[in-house]
Design an enzyme around this catalytic site. Structure first.
Site, short mmCIF file in Angstrom:
data_model
loop_
_atom_site.label_atom_id
_atom_site.label_comp_id
_atom_site.label_asym_id
_atom_site.label_seq_id
_atom_site.Cartn_x
_atom_site.Cartn_y
_atom_site.Cartn_z
N ASP A 1 4.99 8.60 -0.13
CA ASP A 1 4.98 7.28 0.51
C ASP A 1 6.34 6.85 1.02
O ASP A 1 6.45 6.29 2.11
CB ASP A 1 4.46 6.22 -0.47
CG ASP A 1 2.96 6.27 -0.63
OD1 ASP A 1 2.29 6.79 0.26
OD2 ASP A 1 2.47 5.79 -1.67
N TYR B 1 -6.99 3.01 4.41
CA TYR B 1 -6.71 1.58 4.48
C TYR B 1 -7.54 0.94 5.60
O TYR B 1 -7.96 1.58 6.56
CB TYR B 1 -5.23 1.33 4.76
CG TYR B 1 -4.30 1.48 3.58
CD1 TYR B 1 -4.71 2.09 2.39
CD2 TYR B 1 -2.99 1.00 3.64
CE1 TYR B 1 -3.85 2.20 1.32
CE2 TYR B 1 -2.12 1.12 2.57
CZ TYR B 1 -2.56 1.73 1.41
OH TYR B 1 -1.70 1.84 0.34
#
Length: 468
Positions: A143, A399
């Site tokens: 990330d 997402y």
């Protein structure tokens, strides 16, 4: 007299007149010279000679272009109108970034989102500083790295290296348009001392330091601007325990106010926010306890209400079956701990009801559907009046988040609700790949019901780089 004789006679007469005229001119000049030379005295002229001249006046019209070009000063977006009531969500765009990236110069990305100004919508994304099907795409499942940056392209375009515009360095981000300029915020730095840089109109204008020293992060979707003031939510603290949450307010890229949210026992991350009747409404992610989503509503003075989406239908992932779930307007519902990690999502209030998106799978990020839950905004209702599938459960999702189209673009008297859906490919689910990236689809609210389908990513894996 024949014709030839007539011509000769006329010609002779004309020639004689010409010669006579010349002789008269010579005689006139000669007499003038003689009179001048005979009298050298100066004579005062007492006579008045009147010359009667006729002057011809003509009006000349010259065309003159009097067009004046003024630089029109853009106005701030109002965004105080109500959210439109919609009957469904229609497909608007699909970037096909992974498919194109097998041979094109496409960035490795995650966390794409959409935001709109008064004249255009743009897709923002966090790159990994690498291209698909290239050696630098290895291990991009991570990330946070110093190579990540927020970039943008026109809505519908793939995240390609030729159209992409740099916005900010960052591994967490948000962006929005106040009607005059774009504001972009990127969070970067070490986990224990990260900071956010605010860019307004492409110029860095302010900085926000981490206040808890535990991975400062923000929405990963559009912030909201109302009458020249822009708002967003940030989190600092543990992902699986009590953290700290703040609302920020800016003007022209400068922070002018902030407020910490008191939410003991609750967890807020990655809020999906939109304007509605002069307030900001957010549907967020509880990464600690809840499979129901946190709700945050605040006004221009940062006076807020915080709780959970009341609906008796869970919309986070992982979650239990609908029949086993009991909703709550005030408390997290679910098992505590890291196994209930959650995923970024969205919802739109429609009166007392709510449109909410969720994965089809209860345990993994696969498939996606949009539900209209009657009275789900105000009570633990289990009544689903509409359900539309936009990605079948055979395909990976990711997402999802909210954005809106302002009235300046649509000329409507209400703000159009829209959402985007990320489709993650590669690691961790597809282990034959060395990389992680995503493509996205976009849907906007319409006044008629629309059927579902599966607008899947469609890329065939593994890529060449995965076989080396």
């Amino acid at each position: 007299m024949n014709p030839n004789q007539k011509i000769i006679t006329i010609g002779s007469a004309s020639l004689g007149l010409v010669i006579f005229n010349i002789l008269l001119h010579v005689a006139s000049i000669t007499l003038g010279i003689i009179s001048v030379t005979k009298d050298n005295k100066v004579h005062i002229c007492n006579t008045t000679e009147v010359y009667n001249e006729t002057v011809r006046v003509e009006t000349v019209v010259i065309p003159v272009n009097n067009t004046i070009y003024l630089n029109h000063e853009p106005e701030f977006l109002n965004n105080t109108e109500p959210l439109c009531d919609v009957s469904g969500f229609a497909i608007v765009s699909k970037d096909n970034g992974i498919r194109i990236g097998s041979r094109g110069h496409i960035f490795v990305i995650r966390e794409p989102f959409v935001s709109c100004g008064p004249s255009e919508c743009r897709t923002f994304f966090l790159t990994q500083g690498a291209l698909l099907n290239d050696k630098h795409s290895n291990n991009t499942v991570k990330d946070r790295s110093p190579y990540r940056a927020l970039m943008s392209v026109p809505l519908g375009s793939s995240p390609n290296a030729y159209q992409a515009k740099f916005e900010s360095v960052g591994w967490s981000a948000t962006a929005c348009h106040d009607g005059k300029k774009w504001m972009a915020i990127g969070v970067s730095g070490a986990d224990d001392d990260a900071y956010a840089v605010i860019h307004y109109g492409g110029v860095p204008t302010d900085v926000i330091r981490s206040w808890r020293k535990q991975i400062l992060r923000t929405q990963e979707s559009s912030c909201v601007c109302i009458k020249g003031e822009c708002y967003w939510v940030m989190t600092d603290g543990p992902a699986n325990n009590q953290a700290s949450y703040k609302i920020f307010k800016s003007q022209k890229g400068m922070v002018v106010d902030e407020k910490e949210i008191s939410f003991q026992g609750g967890h807020i991350e990655e809020c999906s926010c939109y304007p509605n009747m002069g307030k900001v409404e957010c549907v967020c992610r509880d990464n600690w306890n809840g499979m129901n989503r946190p709700i945050l509503i605040f006004d221009e003075k940062l006076e807020y209400e915080v709780g959970y989406l009341c609906a008796g239908i869970p919309t986070d992932t992982p979650r239990v079956q609908d029949s086993s779930f009991t909703g709550s307007c005030t408390n997290a519902v679910g098992r505590s701990g890291t196994n209930n990690y959650g995923v970024k999502g969205f919802g739109f209030r429609q009166g007392n009801s709510v449109w909410a998106g969720r994965t089809i799978s209860v345990s993994s990020r696969s498939g996606f559907e949009v539900l209209l839950i009657e009275d789900g905004w105000i009570r633990p209702s289990k009544t689903i009046s509409k359900k539309v599938e936009v990605l079948n459960n055979k395909n990976w999702s990711g997402y999802s988040g909210a954005f809106t189209i302002p009235t300046a673009m649509t000329s409507k008297n209400c703000i159009v609700p829209c959402f985007w859906l990320e489709m993650i490919r590669g690691k961790p689910e597809e282990r034959t790949s060395i990389w992680t990236s995503s493509s996205s689809t976009v849907f906007c609210g319409v006044s008629s019901e629309v059927p579902g389908w599966s607008w899947d990513d469609g890329a065939i894996l593994p890529f060449d780089i995965d076989k080396m």
